[in-house]
Design a protein around this motif. Structure first.
Motif, PDB file in Angstrom:
ATOM      1  N   GLY A  16     -30.185 115.404  32.562  1.00  0.00           N
ATOM      2  CA  GLY A  16     -29.829 114.060  32.141  1.00  0.00           C
ATOM      3  C   GLY A  16     -29.380 113.123  33.242  1.00  0.00           C
ATOM      4  N   LYS A  17     -29.216 113.602  34.460  1.00  0.00           N
ATOM      5  CA  LYS A  17     -28.725 112.740  35.528  1.00  0.00           C
ATOM      6  C   LYS A  17     -29.476 113.066  36.812  1.00  0.00           C
ATOM      7  N   ALA A  18     -30.045 112.041  37.412  1.00  0.00           N
ATOM      8  CA  ALA A  18     -30.737 112.246  38.682  1.00  0.00           C
ATOM      9  C   ALA A  18     -29.714 112.464  39.788  1.00  0.00           C
ATOM     10  N   PRO A  19     -29.996 113.380  40.726  1.00  0.00           N
ATOM     11  CA  PRO A  19     -29.083 113.579  41.849  1.00  0.00           C
ATOM     12  C   PRO A  19     -29.055 112.345  42.752  1.00  0.00           C
ATOM     13  N   ASP A  20     -28.026 112.245  43.587  1.00  0.00           N
ATOM     14  CA  ASP A  20     -27.855 111.083  44.460  1.00  0.00           C
ATOM     15  C   ASP A  20     -29.041 110.868  45.387  1.00  0.00           C
ATOM     16  N   TRP A  21     -29.718 111.940  45.778  1.00  0.00           N
ATOM     17  CA  TRP A  21     -30.828 111.817  46.708  1.00  0.00           C
ATOM     18  C   TRP A  21     -32.156 111.456  46.047  1.00  0.00           C
ATOM     19  N   ALA A  22     -32.178 111.303  44.734  1.00  0.00           N
ATOM     20  CA  ALA A  22     -33.420 111.006  44.020  1.00  0.00           C
ATOM     21  C   ALA A  22     -33.818 109.546  44.197  1.00  0.00           C
TER      22      ALA A  22
END
Length: 112
Positions: A16-22
């Motif tokens: 449900g949440k993209a990582p910061d590096w996405a």
């Protein structure tokens, strides 16, 4: 496969949440071609998003539902996430049966 240190974290946090590096893909025509055996049955664009969660078709936790009469696909099974380095990564989310990317299993993030 080489797995960068920044990808070695609890993969369940990806649901449900993209990582910061996405980031959105740098490839405007990137797509996932879906096969059933040798037959192509679909094509899914991966160009507009950063992070795609694959899971069971009955799940509300996934972006891309997967029909699975055998019950081997979890509600949130795996992800494809685009990295700022331009590469998409396939990551298993701790599923019961794992995620197979021939010839290796994707227990950790795998560049695809």
């Amino acid at each position: 496969f080489f797995v960068p240190a920044f990808l070695r974290y609890a993969m369940q946090k990806l649901i449900g949440k993209a990582p910061d590096w996405a980031t959105v893909s740098i490839y405007p025509n990137i797509r996932l071609v879906v096969f059933n055996g040798a037959n192509q049955i679909g094509c899914i664009s991966l160009a507009q998003g950063k992070h795609f969660v694959f899971g069971n078709a009955t799940s509300t936790q996934c972006d891309i539902p997967t029909e699975d009469p055998a019950g081997s696909v979890d509600d949130a099974h795996c992800t494809i996430t685009h990295h700022t380095n331009g590469r998409p990564y396939l990551m298993d989310l701790g599923s019961r049966h794992g995620t197979l990317l021939t010839p290796a299993t994707a227990k950790q993030a795998v560049k695809i």
